[in-house]
Write a protein that holds these residues in place. Sequence first.
Motif, PDB file in Angstrom:
ATOM      1  N   THR A   1       0.849  -1.194   0.000  1.00 39.09           N
ATOM      2  CA  THR A   1       0.000   0.000   0.000  1.00 39.09           C
ATOM      3  C   THR A   1       0.879   1.236   0.000  1.00 39.09           C
ATOM      4  OG1 THR A   1      -1.699  -1.181   1.256  1.00 39.09           O
ATOM      5  CG2 THR A   1      -1.823   1.226   1.226  1.00 39.09           C
ATOM      6  N   LEU A   2       0.613   2.135  -0.932  1.00 36.09           N
ATOM      7  CA  LEU A   2       1.459   3.315  -1.085  1.00 36.09           C
ATOM      8  C   LEU A   2       0.975   4.482  -0.229  1.00 36.09           C
ATOM      9  CD1 LEU A   2       2.082   3.333  -4.945  1.00 36.09           C
ATOM     10  CD2 LEU A   2       3.813   3.022  -3.181  1.00 36.09           C
ATOM     11  N   HIS A   3       1.915   5.106   0.478  1.00 41.56           N
ATOM     12  CA  HIS A   3       1.670   6.383   1.127  1.00 41.56           C
ATOM     13  C   HIS A   3       1.658   7.444   0.022  1.00 41.56           C
ATOM     14  CE1 HIS A   3       2.768  10.115   3.264  1.00 41.56           C
ATOM     15  NE2 HIS A   3       2.234   9.554   4.343  1.00 41.56           N
ATOM     16  N   PRO A   4       0.858   8.523   0.144  1.00 46.83           N
ATOM     17  CA  PRO A   4       0.817   9.540  -0.912  1.00 46.83           C
ATOM     18  C   PRO A   4       2.193  10.067  -1.310  1.00 46.83           C
ATOM     19  CG  PRO A   4      -0.959   9.927   0.638  1.00 46.83           C
ATOM     20  CD  PRO A   4      -0.141   8.802   1.203  1.00 46.83           C
ATOM     21  N   LEU A   5       3.100  10.231  -0.343  1.00 45.28           N
ATOM     22  CA  LEU A   5       4.442  10.715  -0.662  1.00 45.28           C
ATOM     23  C   LEU A   5       5.215   9.678  -1.474  1.00 45.28           C
ATOM     24  CD1 LEU A   5       6.470  13.021  -0.283  1.00 45.28           C
ATOM     25  CD2 LEU A   5       7.257  11.883   1.805  1.00 45.28           C
ATOM     26  N   GLU A   6       5.043   8.388  -1.127  1.00 46.30           N
ATOM     27  CA  GLU A   6       5.687   7.322  -1.891  1.00 46.30           C
ATOM     28  C   GLU A   6       5.162   7.311  -3.324  1.00 46.30           C
ATOM     29  OE1 GLU A   6       6.624   3.650   1.069  1.00 46.30           O
ATOM     30  OE2 GLU A   6       4.500   4.112   0.814  1.00 46.30           O
ATOM     31  N   GLU A   7       3.853   7.444  -3.450  1.00 43.79           N
ATOM     32  CA  GLU A   7       3.228   7.418  -4.771  1.00 43.79           C
ATOM     33  C   GLU A   7       3.731   8.567  -5.635  1.00 43.79           C
ATOM     34  OE1 GLU A   7      -1.231   6.845  -6.703  1.00 43.79           O
ATOM     35  OE2 GLU A   7      -1.013   7.437  -4.607  1.00 43.79           O
ATOM     36  N   GLN A   8       3.838   9.740  -5.049  1.00 47.37           N
ATOM     37  CA  GLN A   8       4.320  10.901  -5.775  1.00 47.37           C
ATOM     38  C   GLN A   8       5.764  10.708  -6.237  1.00 47.37           C
ATOM     39  OE1 GLN A   8       4.071  14.538  -3.511  1.00 47.37           O
ATOM     40  NE2 GLN A   8       5.015  15.782  -5.096  1.00 47.37           N
ATOM     41  N   PHE A   9       6.615  10.167  -5.359  1.00 46.04           N
ATOM     42  CA  PHE A   9       8.028   9.957  -5.683  1.00 46.04           C
ATOM     43  C   PHE A   9       8.185   8.877  -6.749  1.00 46.04           C
ATOM     44  CE2 PHE A   9      12.439   8.953  -5.307  1.00 46.04           C
ATOM     45  CZ  PHE A   9      13.059  10.033  -4.705  1.00 46.04           C
ATOM     46  N   LEU A  10       7.391   7.815  -6.633  1.00 48.33           N
ATOM     47  CA  LEU A  10       7.534   6.656  -7.509  1.00 48.33           C
ATOM     48  C   LEU A  10       7.089   6.941  -8.943  1.00 48.33           C
ATOM     49  CD1 LEU A  10       8.482   3.707  -7.243  1.00 48.33           C
ATOM     50  CD2 LEU A  10       6.106   3.070  -6.784  1.00 48.33           C
ATOM     51  N   LYS A  11       6.210   7.922  -9.124  1.00 51.80           N
ATOM     52  CA  LYS A  11       5.672   8.204 -10.455  1.00 51.80           C
ATOM     53  C   LYS A  11       6.749   8.517 -11.475  1.00 51.80           C
ATOM     54  CE  LYS A  11       0.953   9.738  -9.433  1.00 51.80           C
ATOM     55  NZ  LYS A  11       0.014  10.892  -9.411  1.00 51.80           N
ATOM     56  N   GLN A  12       7.850   9.116 -11.035  1.00 48.16           N
ATOM     57  CA  GLN A  12       8.904   9.484 -11.981  1.00 48.16           C
ATOM     58  C   GLN A  12       9.550   8.264 -12.628  1.00 48.16           C
ATOM     59  OE1 GLN A  12      12.634  10.944  -9.982  1.00 48.16           O
ATOM     60  NE2 GLN A  12      11.488  10.464  -8.089  1.00 48.16           N
ATOM     61  N   PHE A  13       9.344   7.082 -12.009  1.00 48.86           N
ATOM     62  CA  PHE A  13       9.969   5.864 -12.524  1.00 48.86           C
ATOM     63  C   PHE A  13       8.992   5.000 -13.336  1.00 48.86           C
ATOM     64  CE2 PHE A  13      12.293   6.600  -8.396  1.00 48.86           C
ATOM     65  CZ  PHE A  13      13.443   7.096  -8.980  1.00 48.86           C
TER      66      PHE A  13
END
Length: 282
Positions: free
Chosen positions: A265-277
């Motif tokens: 389950t992604l935390h919003p900050l994780e989701e935001q960071f991961l999008k670049q990849f």
Amino acid sequence: MFYIIGVGLGDVKDITVRGLEIVRSAKRVYLESYTSILPENKLQLVVIKSNLKQEEFYGRQLIEADRELVEQGADEILDKANKDNVVLLVVGDPFGATTHADILLRARDLNIETKVIHNASIMNAIGCCGLQLYHFGETVSIPFWTDIWKPSSFLKKINQNKSNGLHTLCLLDIQVKEPTWESITKKKKEYQPSRFMEVRQACSQLLQIIDSNEFDGENYVTRETLCVGAARIGWPDQKILAGTLAEMANVDLGSPLHSMVIVGTLHPLEEQFLKQFYIENK
């Protein structure tokens, strides 16, 4: 004193200052050469094949410590370590492999004083993909399959993590100096070519397990499960891509070493960071 010193992930210079001082004052220095590797353009400085070479940066002669020596010839490494400083260099952190804990226990059984100098490893460096380390569950290893051996027990641990919303770091198989079948049967030392599992191979094996429906318990991993492929973390050319399990099975991340994360389950900050990849953003 017997020292195990981590040299980090990406360069011979990643060793700590304290570790380097110990290496340069040691009587014997071994380089463990089978649980991980350094970048290819650095290997010529530190890896010894069949003979000894003077290593330029460390300023010490290095002795290759392959699997056979570390696991079966530990007494040779520990010889006279109660009188002299003996060092075992390990790529990453010393406790990245259970083998290193075992040799420490052997040293203590022999009343040899021991000390560990830590460094970065994939266990903490994987945070570079943006997933928070305290959101990871139990780490799993994914082995190469053979025609007659196709284990799937690691999926149970992945499912346990995912059911709790946790990410799973998957360490992909490394096979260095594995004996050939002829070597085992004829007692003649012959080794298979080195192999390093790629993310796409790990994804392919997972997809086969999922498609077969031959696993115990409830399955939380599907073809659409988000996963992160991490290649050569800590190296100058590190590469990270994120996509579904099915997408990542078709992605070439280049040369080794590879690791993978099955995302929970992604935390919003994780989701935001991961999008670049994400694959579609590349």
